[in-house]
Motif scaffolding. Structure first.
Motif, PDB file in Angstrom:
ATOM      1  N   ARG A 141       7.084   9.791   8.552  1.00 23.79           N
ATOM      2  CA  ARG A 141       6.660   8.826   7.543  1.00 23.79           C
ATOM      3  C   ARG A 141       7.107   9.279   6.138  1.00 23.79           C
ATOM      4  N   THR A 142       7.009  10.580   5.895  1.00 22.23           N
ATOM      5  CA  THR A 142       7.424  11.111   4.594  1.00 22.23           C
ATOM      6  C   THR A 142       8.919  10.893   4.368  1.00 22.23           C
ATOM      7  N   GLU A 143       9.716  11.116   5.397  1.00 14.15           N
ATOM      8  CA  GLU A 143      11.163  10.918   5.273  1.00 14.15           C
ATOM      9  C   GLU A 143      11.488   9.446   5.012  1.00 14.15           C
ATOM     10  N   ARG A 144      10.807   8.551   5.703  1.00 10.59           N
ATOM     11  CA  ARG A 144      11.046   7.119   5.470  1.00 10.59           C
ATOM     12  C   ARG A 144      10.652   6.731   4.047  1.00 10.59           C
ATOM     13  N   GLN A 145       9.538   7.296   3.565  1.00 11.20           N
ATOM     14  CA  GLN A 145       9.108   7.006   2.198  1.00 11.20           C
ATOM     15  C   GLN A 145      10.130   7.514   1.181  1.00 11.20           C
ATOM     16  N   LEU A 146      10.693   8.680   1.445  1.00  6.07           N
ATOM     17  CA  LEU A 146      11.680   9.252   0.526  1.00  6.07           C
ATOM     18  C   LEU A 146      12.969   8.430   0.484  1.00  6.07           C
ATOM     19  N   ILE A 147      13.353   7.841   1.605  1.00  3.15           N
ATOM     20  CA  ILE A 147      14.521   6.949   1.607  1.00  3.15           C
ATOM     21  C   ILE A 147      14.242   5.742   0.717  1.00  3.15           C
ATOM     22  N   TYR A 148      13.042   5.182   0.886  1.00  7.66           N
ATOM     23  CA  TYR A 148      12.660   4.039   0.049  1.00  7.66           C
ATOM     24  C   TYR A 148      12.694   4.430  -1.433  1.00  7.66           C
ATOM     25  N   ASP A 149      12.168   5.601  -1.744  1.00 12.20           N
ATOM     26  CA  ASP A 149      12.159   6.057  -3.131  1.00 12.20           C
ATOM     27  C   ASP A 149      13.585   6.223  -3.658  1.00 12.20           C
ATOM     28  N   PHE A 150      14.496   6.682  -2.795  1.00 14.99           N
ATOM     29  CA  PHE A 150      15.891   6.872  -3.194  1.00 14.99           C
ATOM     30  C   PHE A 150      16.518   5.536  -3.612  1.00 14.99           C
ATOM     31  N   TYR A 151      16.209   4.471  -2.867  1.00 11.32           N
ATOM     32  CA  TYR A 151      16.777   3.147  -3.152  1.00 11.32           C
ATOM     33  C   TYR A 151      15.801   2.252  -3.917  1.00 11.32           C
ATOM     34  N   TYR A 152      14.849   2.869  -4.579  1.00  8.18           N
ATOM     35  CA  TYR A 152      13.776   2.118  -5.236  1.00  8.18           C
ATOM     36  C   TYR A 152      14.308   1.037  -6.176  1.00  8.18           C
ATOM     37  N   LEU A 153      15.281   1.381  -7.012  1.00  8.69           N
ATOM     38  CA  LEU A 153      15.809   0.408  -7.972  1.00  8.69           C
ATOM     39  C   LEU A 153      16.477  -0.771  -7.279  1.00  8.69           C
ATOM     40  N   ASP A 154      17.216  -0.505  -6.219  1.00 12.82           N
ATOM     41  CA  ASP A 154      17.876  -1.597  -5.501  1.00 12.82           C
ATOM     42  C   ASP A 154      16.853  -2.566  -4.913  1.00 12.82           C
ATOM     43  N   TYR A 155      15.772  -2.009  -4.380  1.00 13.00           N
ATOM     44  CA  TYR A 155      14.715  -2.877  -3.859  1.00 13.00           C
ATOM     45  C   TYR A 155      14.127  -3.738  -4.966  1.00 13.00           C
ATOM     46  N   LEU A 156      13.887  -3.152  -6.130  1.00 12.87           N
ATOM     47  CA  LEU A 156      13.262  -3.894  -7.224  1.00 12.87           C
ATOM     48  C   LEU A 156      14.208  -4.922  -7.836  1.00 12.87           C
ATOM     49  N   MET A 157      15.417  -4.500  -8.158  1.00 12.36           N
ATOM     50  CA  MET A 157      16.363  -5.360  -8.859  1.00 12.36           C
ATOM     51  C   MET A 157      16.672  -6.640  -8.096  1.00 12.36           C
ATOM     52  N   PHE A 158      16.809  -6.506  -6.790  1.00 12.11           N
ATOM     53  CA  PHE A 158      17.246  -7.645  -5.989  1.00 12.11           C
ATOM     54  C   PHE A 158      16.129  -8.240  -5.140  1.00 12.11           C
ATOM     55  N   ASN A 159      14.895  -7.848  -5.467  1.00 13.72           N
ATOM     56  CA  ASN A 159      13.707  -8.494  -4.909  1.00 13.72           C
ATOM     57  C   ASN A 159      13.675  -8.423  -3.382  1.00 13.72           C
TER      58      ASN A 159
END
Length: 443
Positions: free
Chosen positions: A419-437
């Motif tokens: 779960r921690t590794e999956r969360q860290l991947i999300y954190d790595f791409y955090y801006l992409d998730y936010l910018m493009f909704n």
């Protein structure tokens, strides 16, 4: 003056020595405190780097909170380094090697910037050395003007006069929502990061089609191969997108990039051409890149990336794996991705869109998504006045027998991670998730 008048009173001598002694002691204490503060600051900085990298001692492995404050997001954007983190020798060769990744290995030494520089030099007169010096000496002055130029506060309305069919109404509404969402995001969070990147690097991934006045920012694993085919057809280099091979698309050098133009050419095109970017769910894009580069024979990614990844992240690796670099596991690949001290640098196939296309610096007119690729692309083609018979190709560019990477496929790969590794991947791409909704993945 008499000799006896030059002799100081013993009290004066004592006071002078005392004053100098106290002053020296205070200075020593101040320097000691300053040195300790500097040392502590460096230690804390190294500790923060270990925390954000996610790899190293397990006590530092902490996911970033999913909900970030405005200040944190601004800091996240501001801290983006426009240059990929990699050793100098790797960076020097990277651009051409990556674009020629499926070919037999050969030595290439130019970066994307030097490619563009050479293209510009070949068109100009005079000594190449003189032109190179002139370009670099003048770049700082002109770039300051570029940095201070008036970036549009609001997105420009798209010219839809060529769109005759009413079937595009829903697509148009979705497009306007995407553009507005990105604009509002950048207004709120992205202003602090403007003008911090080198101009030629900022536009190095943008392809130019002058006939229809298009700028397309390449995002690998988001339909970029077929988009390059479309640009070649629009440019009159081919009659059909279906007749262009993979090698011709990626190694033919038929298309121009924006960094091959001089500053005036870049400025003019950025302000007058229709700028498009096509993106993809970050997790899907990541898994797609891994499957393409590491689960099939590859004469570049296995010896360059595979060997380095296996050597660092696989304990007791067998000699064969260390020699050929084949068989990288997804978990090992994720360890590499999240490591701030990667054994080999980042790659455009899994680099963040926010660092490939700079969406808060370049005001994109059209935001397409891989999830609705054909519909978005064909609407865009009609909008820019492309030939009616030209349609966006729907075939899989490579490994056509493989199942396309989708949400279900992604879940199978994520099952191997904590779960921690999956969360860290999300954190790595955090801006992409936010910018493009994009919807936050279930972690």
């Amino acid at each position: 003056m008499q000799p006896f008048e030059m002799v100081m009173n013993p009290k004066q001598v004592f006071l002078s020595v005392l004053i100098f002694g106290v002053a020296g002691l205070l200075l020593f204490m101040y320097l000691q405190v300053w040195i300790e503060e500097q040392h502590t600051g460096k230690v804390e900085k190294r500790r923060e780097q270990k925390v954000t990298s996610g790899w190293g001692p397990m006590k530092y492995l902490r996911p970033v909170p999913r909900i970030m404050s405005t200040e944190k997001i601004q800091e996240h954007i501001t801290n983006q380094n426009p240059k990929f983190h990699m050793p100098e020798d790797v960076r020097e060769k990277k651009e051409n090697l990556l674009l020629n990744s499926e070919r037999s290995t050969r030595v290439l030494t130019k970066t994307s910037y030097s490619q563009g520089r050479d293209q510009a030099l070949s068109k100009s007169t005079g000594s190449p050395t003189e032109k190179w010096i002139e370009k670099h000496q003048g770049a700082k002055t002109v770039f300051n003007k570029f940095s201070n130029m008036h970036w549009p506060v609001d997105i420009h309305p798209l010219n839809k006069s060529l769109v005759k069919d009413n079937k595009w109404k829903k697509t148009d509404e979705i497009q306007e929502k995407r553009r507005s969402f990105l604009q509002e995001f950048c207004k709120k969070y992205g202003r602090v990061s403007r003008h911090q990147s080198h101009l030629f690097h900022t536009v190095s991934r943008i392809y130019v089609e002058d006939k229809h006045k298009i700028l397309y920012c390449e995002v690998p694993k988001a339909g970029c191969s077929n988009w390059k085919r479309i640009l070649m057809v629009l440019n009159g280099l081919a009659s059909s997108a279906y007749n262009i091979s993979h090698d011709a698309v990626h190694y033919g050098k038929h298309l121009k990039k924006l960094d091959s133009f001089d500053l005036k050419g870049i400025y003019t095109r950025l302000n007058t051409y229709t700028k498009a970017v096509f993106v993809r769910d970050p997790m899907e894009r990541l898994v797609s890149a891994f499957r393409d580069k590491f689960e099939h024979p590859n004469s570049y990614y296995h010896p360059v990336f595979g060997k380095a990844i296996i050597k660092k992240y696989r304990p007791n690796a067998c000699e064969e794996a260390l020699i050929n670099g084949s068989g990288v596991r997804f978990k090992e690949f994720i360890h590499y991705l999240l490591d701030s001290h990667r054994p080999v640098g980042m790659d455009i196939h899994w680099e963040k869109v926010s660092k490939l296309c700079y969406p808060c610096l370049i005001n994109y007119d059209f935001v397409g998504k891989f999830e609705t690729l054909e519909e978005d692309a064909n609407y865009f083609l009609q909008m820019i006045g492309a030939p009616k018979e030209l349609k966006f190709p729907n075939f899989k560019d490579r490994h056509s027998s493989d199942e396309r990477t989708n949400a279900q496929v992604v879940r199978q790969y994520l099952k191997d991670l904590t779960r921690t590794e999956r969360q860290l991947i999300y954190d790595f791409y955090y801006l992409d998730y936010l910018m493009f909704n994009y919807t936050t993945p279930f972690l």
